[in-house]
Design an enzyme around this catalytic site. Structure first.
Site, PDB file in Angstrom:
ATOM      1  N   GLY A  16       0.819  -1.209   0.000  1.00 26.43           N
ATOM      2  CA  GLY A  16       0.000   0.000   0.000  1.00 26.43           C
ATOM      3  C   GLY A  16       0.850   1.255   0.000  1.00 26.43           C
ATOM      4  N   HIS A  17       1.977   1.218  -0.723  1.00 29.28           N
ATOM      5  CA  HIS A  17       2.965   2.309  -0.638  1.00 29.28           C
ATOM      6  C   HIS A  17       2.522   3.593  -1.334  1.00 29.28           C
ATOM      7  CE1 HIS A  17       3.791   0.937  -4.707  1.00 29.28           C
ATOM      8  NE2 HIS A  17       4.580   1.975  -4.893  1.00 29.28           N
ATOM      9  N   GLY A  19      -0.672   4.838  -0.948  1.00 30.09           N
ATOM     10  CA  GLY A  19      -1.772   5.420  -0.191  1.00 30.09           C
ATOM     11  C   GLY A  19      -1.301   6.457   0.818  1.00 30.09           C
ATOM     12  N   GLY A  22       0.799   4.343   3.563  1.00 24.59           N
ATOM     13  CA  GLY A  22       1.998   3.693   3.039  1.00 24.59           C
ATOM     14  C   GLY A  22       3.015   4.658   2.465  1.00 24.59           C
ATOM     15  N   TYR A 142     -15.660  -3.751   8.386  1.00 22.17           N
ATOM     16  CA  TYR A 142     -14.255  -3.313   8.332  1.00 22.17           C
ATOM     17  C   TYR A 142     -13.575  -3.569   9.679  1.00 22.17           C
ATOM     18  CZ  TYR A 142     -10.230  -0.178   7.838  1.00 22.17           C
ATOM     19  OH  TYR A 142      -8.953   0.354   7.795  1.00 22.17           O
ATOM     20  N   LYS A 146     -10.246  -5.928  10.659  1.00 21.82           N
ATOM     21  CA  LYS A 146      -9.032  -5.404  11.299  1.00 21.82           C
ATOM     22  C   LYS A 146      -8.743  -6.099  12.630  1.00 21.82           C
ATOM     23  CE  LYS A 146      -7.494  -2.734   8.181  1.00 21.82           C
ATOM     24  NZ  LYS A 146      -6.164  -3.028   7.597  1.00 21.82           N
ATOM     25  N   PRO A 169      -4.013   3.349  14.311  1.00 23.36           N
ATOM     26  CA  PRO A 169      -4.027   4.810  14.214  1.00 23.36           C
ATOM     27  C   PRO A 169      -5.439   5.374  14.330  1.00 23.36           C
ATOM     28  CG  PRO A 169      -2.864   3.798  12.352  1.00 23.36           C
ATOM     29  CD  PRO A 169      -3.642   2.728  13.042  1.00 23.36           C
ATOM     30  N   HIS A 185     -12.745  10.096   3.559  1.00 21.77           N
ATOM     31  CA  HIS A 185     -12.980  10.297   4.981  1.00 21.77           C
ATOM     32  C   HIS A 185     -13.373  11.747   5.263  1.00 21.77           C
ATOM     33  CE1 HIS A 185     -10.591   6.467   5.630  1.00 21.77           C
ATOM     34  NE2 HIS A 185     -11.707   6.258   6.302  1.00 21.77           N
ATOM     35  N   TRP A 248     -23.203  15.973   6.615  1.00 23.57           N
ATOM     36  CA  TRP A 248     -23.866  14.826   7.240  1.00 23.57           C
ATOM     37  C   TRP A 248     -23.830  14.914   8.760  1.00 23.57           C
ATOM     38  CZ3 TRP A 248     -23.912   9.183   5.308  1.00 23.57           C
ATOM     39  CH2 TRP A 248     -24.419   9.127   4.010  1.00 23.57           C
TER      40      TRP A 248
END
Length: 364
Positions: A16-17, A19, A22, A142, A146, A169, A185, A248
């Site tokens: 995931g480098h 993102g 990453g 999700y 995890k 995190p 997000h 929202w």
């Protein structure tokens, strides 16, 4: 603390480098003089494919792995694509952690999220709150994936003597963030929405078109040829209006935010300096919940966040709240005392980080 196991020529694979997470970890490792850091794009290596992952580990034989690859998104995406969130994350974790063990990887850092904790967890949330009561429903698939990942690392350490550590995190933001309106997000989404509402309020539709051409929405796939009315209609679906925002929820939930480069520094600090044995000692008997929260230990309301973003963007329009939409967990503050015990504290405060992220967005 003395550096553990990984000398400067160790081969470190960052999954995931590209993102948010990453890319920051890879940059941090290189800044510390670790130059044998490898990554693969999704086109080069599909982490959902067990055969491809096996062949990669056979060929590359990394000394250490950072598992930052994940299928992620905000409340809307988590609510809509529940099967994708549990299946894809479990599959990525099974493949990468399993092949790490089979190929003799010495050190692995697994990244999760503080959404693993119960909806009604005590605040601030200590690591041992895990699995003590029901999860928040909106991101349950999700979170379960995890939790499975961190428990896999913990169990393999206990059965096979590996040294795989897990970090959780808090909400992250920073360079290379995801600004797509349909699956980002809260903080990057809020920055982009505020920016677009400001531009429309000022009648600068040429700049709105340029922004939408860079990161299109599915309802307006070709913004270059869209009329101003088409743009207003498309963006209204996301609560974006000329000089006005409709966001929202109630604005009341409290959230903690950590600059991604701070998060990367904490992750690399743990990768290089903290063993599973140390974490097991901190956790006590029986050995469980050996993961580490990574955050600032500071929080603010979503409404306060919106005001801070408006200030950074220079938006003086109105902000409304749609309380018919879900808030998610009302409070989610990390207890970071274990992280502080391990010798790390954050450096970037939120107002400065928001300004940095908005500048990055404008430049990219």
């Amino acid at each position: 603390m003395e550096t553990l196991m990984l000398n400067k020529d160790a081969k470190i694979y960052v999954a995931g480098h590209r993102g948010l997470v990453g890319s920051a970890i890879m940059a941090n490792l290189k800044a510390r003089g670790y130059n044998n850091v490898v990554g693969r794009t999704h086109a080069e290596l599909d982490l959902l494919d067990p055969v491809a992952v096996h062949e990669f580990f056979e060929a590359e034989k990394p000394d250490a792995v950072v598992l930052a690859a994940a299928h992620v998104g905000g409340i809307m995406a988590n609510s809509t694509y529940r099967a994708d969130f549990i299946y894809q994350n479990l599959q990525i974790q099974q493949n990468v952690i399993g092949e790490s063990y089979r190929s003799g990887v010495k050190r692995l850092l697994f990244l999760g999220s503080t959404c693993i904790y119960p909806r009604e967890a005590p605040q601030p949330i200590p690591e041992d709150a895990l699995l003590t009561s029901p999860l928040e429903y909106t991101n349950e698939p999700y979170a379960i994936a995890k939790i499975a990942g961190l428990k896999m690392c913990e169990a393999m350490n206990m059965q096979y003597g590996t040294d795989y550590v897990a970090v959780m995190p808090t909400n992250l933001y920073g360079p290379n963030d995801n600004f797509h309106l349909e699956n980002s997000h809260v903080l990057p989404a809020m920055i982009r929405k505020t920016h677009l509402a400001k531009l429309m309020g000022e009648g600068r539709y040429d700049m709105v078109r340029a922004d939408l051409a860079k990161r299109p929405v599915s309802t307006l796939p070709d913004p270059e040829f869209a009329s101003d009315d088409d743009i207003r209609t498309a963006l209204a679906a996301f609560g974006i209006f000329p000089g006005r925002l409709k966001l929202w929820g109630s604005g009341k939930p409290l959230r903690e935010f950590l600059w991604s480069e701070d998060m990367a520094d904490a992750c690399v600090h743990i990768l290089l300096n903290v063993s599973f044995a140390q974490l097991a000692d901190l956790a006590g008997e029986p050995v469980r919940n050996t993961h580490v929260n990574i955050g600032t230990g500071k929080e603010l309301s979503i409404a306060q966040l919106a005001e801070a973003v408006a200030s950074a963007v220079g938006f003086d329009g109105s902000i409304e709240w749609d309380a018919s939409k879900p808030d998610g967990t009302m409070r989610k503050l990390c207890d970071v005392s274990r992280l502080h015990q391990l010798g790390w504290h954050h450096s970037v405060e939120l107002p400065d980080g928001i300004e940095r992220l908005y500048s990055w967005y404008l430049a990219n």
